[in-house]
Design an enzyme around this catalytic site. Sequence first.
Site, PDB file in Angstrom:
ATOM      1  N   ASP A  18       0.652  -1.489   0.157  1.00 19.49           N
ATOM      2  CA  ASP A  18      -0.076   0.018  -0.180  1.00 19.49           C
ATOM      3  C   ASP A  18       0.911   1.033  -0.509  1.00 19.49           C
ATOM      4  O   ASP A  18       2.206   1.089   0.227  1.00 19.49           O
ATOM      5  CB  ASP A  18      -0.848  -0.058   0.942  1.00 19.49           C
ATOM      6  CG  ASP A  18      -1.443   1.675   1.693  1.00 19.49           C
ATOM      7  OD1 ASP A  18      -2.100   1.246   0.497  1.00 19.49           O
ATOM      8  OD2 ASP A  18      -1.371   1.602   3.130  1.00 19.49           O
ATOM      9  N   ASP A  20      -0.251   4.343   1.093  1.00 19.20           N
ATOM     10  CA  ASP A  20      -0.380   5.240   1.708  1.00 19.20           C
ATOM     11  C   ASP A  20      -0.070   5.514   3.435  1.00 19.20           C
ATOM     12  O   ASP A  20      -0.506   4.473   3.061  1.00 19.20           O
ATOM     13  CB  ASP A  20      -1.465   6.774   2.387  1.00 19.20           C
ATOM     14  CG  ASP A  20      -1.719   7.385   1.120  1.00 19.20           C
ATOM     15  OD1 ASP A  20      -0.815   7.757   0.255  1.00 19.20           O
ATOM     16  OD2 ASP A  20      -2.820   7.775   0.077  1.00 19.20           O
TER      17      ASP A  20
END
Length: 260
Positions: A18, A20
């Site tokens: 991922d 963020d």
Amino acid sequence: MEEAERHAEAAQPAAFFDLDRTIIEGSSIAQFGFAAWRSGLVDIRHVGVQLVRGLLFDVVGESEDVADQTLPRILETIKGKRRSELLELRGPLVTQMLEQARPETLRLLGLHVQMGRDCYVVSASAIEIVERLAEELGFTGAIATEAEVVDGVYTGKLAKPFRHGAEKAQAIADLAARNNYDLSLSFAYGDSHNDLPMLELVGIPIAINPDAKLAQVAYERGWPVVQFAKPHHQAVRRVRIAAVVGAAFLAGRMSRRRRR
């Protein structure tokens, strides 16, 4: 039959990260939105609420619908804009994000690369930004949201499903089928409960700085949990972002009053 068996035996693990709060600090979508606003690509009156949501993400973590609402709203506002205008933002924005890259995550990436595994950034943010960032950081590639472009102009629609939640997992599954990755031996790294579909898809899910919901799930399922130290400059950065948001909303409110 034998050929299919040989193909299955050749399947290799991969690693999916991922973006963020896993690779970089804060919200890439909010940073994209601020950059687009400063360049005049979007009107703060149309995306202001979503950018504040991005600020809240930066401070307290992802809420249920931050990503669901922010990028689609930004894409609506750039309808009719040329893709070349957005690409002009890419260099400075990617440079800014590179400065926020977590060294701990980059060390994990380096270990996977040393083991010969393909590694991907998986994000709901715009492919124009995420793809370049992935390239600069040394990832194999990127999965991200793609806006529809016709004759070099944004239509305001999505070309493919919004890469968030379950759609992240589906995109990974499709990529694994094409590239013959063994997901049961693969790794996934995420920070939010919204990453659960992606984490559940692989054999080795790892929670990075998890929000409360993900932390609880990880504890119940015995998943590894990794907590990174907060960079010392993060508080200063939050104050700067808050100041920008406040100024933007003040300008938007004054504009509405003038129209009345």
